[in-house]
Design a protein around this motif. Structure first.
Motif, short mmCIF file in Angstrom:
data_model
loop_
_atom_site.label_atom_id
_atom_site.label_comp_id
_atom_site.label_asym_id
_atom_site.label_seq_id
_atom_site.Cartn_x
_atom_site.Cartn_y
_atom_site.Cartn_z
N MET A 273 0.70 -1.30 -0.08
CA MET A 273 0.01 -0.01 0.10
C MET A 273 0.81 1.24 0.03
O MET A 273 1.94 1.45 0.98
N SER A 274 0.62 2.27 -0.98
CA SER A 274 1.39 3.33 -1.01
C SER A 274 0.49 4.51 -0.12
O SER A 274 -0.46 4.85 -0.36
N VAL A 275 1.50 5.16 0.76
CA VAL A 275 1.00 6.10 1.52
C VAL A 275 2.24 7.29 1.47
O VAL A 275 3.11 7.14 1.55
N HIS A 276 1.32 8.33 1.12
CA HIS A 276 2.14 9.68 0.85
C HIS A 276 1.74 10.91 1.78
O HIS A 276 0.38 10.93 1.99
N THR A 277 2.52 11.31 2.66
CA THR A 277 2.03 12.50 3.44
C THR A 277 2.98 13.50 3.22
O THR A 277 4.20 13.64 2.90
N ALA A 278 2.40 14.84 3.36
CA ALA A 278 3.06 16.07 3.34
C ALA A 278 2.59 17.07 4.32
O ALA A 278 1.45 17.60 4.28
N ARG A 279 3.33 17.67 5.15
CA ARG A 279 2.80 19.12 5.77
C ARG A 279 3.61 20.07 5.06
O ARG A 279 4.97 20.17 5.02
N LEU A 280 2.90 20.94 4.65
CA LEU A 280 3.59 22.01 3.75
C LEU A 280 3.64 23.41 4.72
O LEU A 280 2.57 23.83 5.40
N LYS A 281 4.82 23.94 4.50
CA LYS A 281 5.33 24.94 5.41
C LYS A 281 4.78 26.20 4.13
O LYS A 281 5.22 26.51 3.26
N VAL A 282 3.71 26.86 4.94
CA VAL A 282 3.11 28.01 4.08
C VAL A 282 3.73 29.30 4.96
O VAL A 282 3.36 29.68 6.19
N PRO A 283 4.09 30.37 4.09
CA PRO A 283 4.51 31.55 4.53
C PRO A 283 3.25 32.56 5.01
O PRO A 283 2.22 32.36 4.26
N HIS A 284 3.36 33.10 6.06
CA HIS A 284 2.31 34.17 6.55
C HIS A 284 2.49 35.34 5.55
O HIS A 284 3.46 35.83 4.98
N GLY A 285 1.28 36.00 5.34
CA GLY A 285 1.26 37.23 4.50
C GLY A 285 0.53 37.04 3.41
O GLY A 285 -0.13 35.96 2.78
N SER A 286 0.77 38.08 2.39
CA SER A 286 0.13 37.85 1.17
C SER A 286 0.24 36.85 0.05
O SER A 286 -0.60 36.59 -0.62
N GLY A 287 1.40 36.42 0.32
CA GLY A 287 1.90 34.95 -0.72
C GLY A 287 1.23 33.62 -0.20
O GLY A 287 1.74 32.68 -0.83
N ALA A 288 0.55 33.72 0.80
CA ALA A 288 0.41 32.16 1.55
C ALA A 288 -0.65 31.38 0.58
O ALA A 288 -0.25 30.34 0.38
N THR A 289 -1.64 31.96 0.08
CA THR A 289 -2.49 31.22 -0.65
C THR A 289 -1.96 30.52 -2.06
O THR A 289 -1.90 29.34 -2.45
N THR A 290 -1.04 31.47 -2.76
CA THR A 290 -0.15 31.20 -3.88
C THR A 290 0.71 30.06 -3.37
O THR A 290 0.97 29.05 -4.13
#
Length: 131
Positions: free
Chosen positions: A1-18
């Motif tokens: 069984m293939s399991v992939h996980t990621a915790r993404l570091k998202v910067p605070h501020g105006s560029g967070a969503t992008t």
């Protein structure tokens, strides 16, 4: 069984969503999710989750992705225990939960030590008629 996980570091501020959208899309492609229509839908859901966490949830704390047997779950943790609710759509927003409803298999909210986690189970393929 293939399991992939990621915790993404998202910067605070105006560029967070992008930044969240770009990093999540890259991770999903790396894991073999290459259908363009599916990726576009998944990216839109991720954008809505991150935007809601920033606007209404006291700030984004974590963006997690998990893929098991082709099932992808996206989770966003923010700083408030206030549950998401539908707003009347206007020029500034109010469409996020409708979009999430339309493009997900299921979604929910669970409280945690920091505030809450909103999770979304994405369908295993693109919307019918788009594949």
């Amino acid at each position: 069984m293939s399991v992939h996980t990621a915790r993404l570091k998202v910067p605070h501020g105006s560029g967070a969503t992008t930044a969240a959208r770009t990093a999540a899309r890259s991770a999903l492609r790396l894991w073999g999710f290459t259908n363009t229509d599916w990726l576009n839908d998944a990216t839109l859901v991720i954008t809505e989750l991150v935007t809601n966490a920033i606007r209404h949830g006291g700030g984004l704390l974590a963006l997690d992705l998990r893929a098991v047997r082709g099932q992808v779950t996206v989770s966003v943790t923010d700083r408030t225990r206030v549950r998401p609710h539908r707003r009347r759509a206007d020029l500034t927003g109010g469409r996020g939960l409708s979009i999430i409803d339309a493009l997900s298999r299921a979604w929910g909210v669970r409280p945690n030590h920091a505030g809450k986690c909103v999770w979304v189970l994405l369908p295993t393929s693109a919307r019918p008629g788009l594949a």
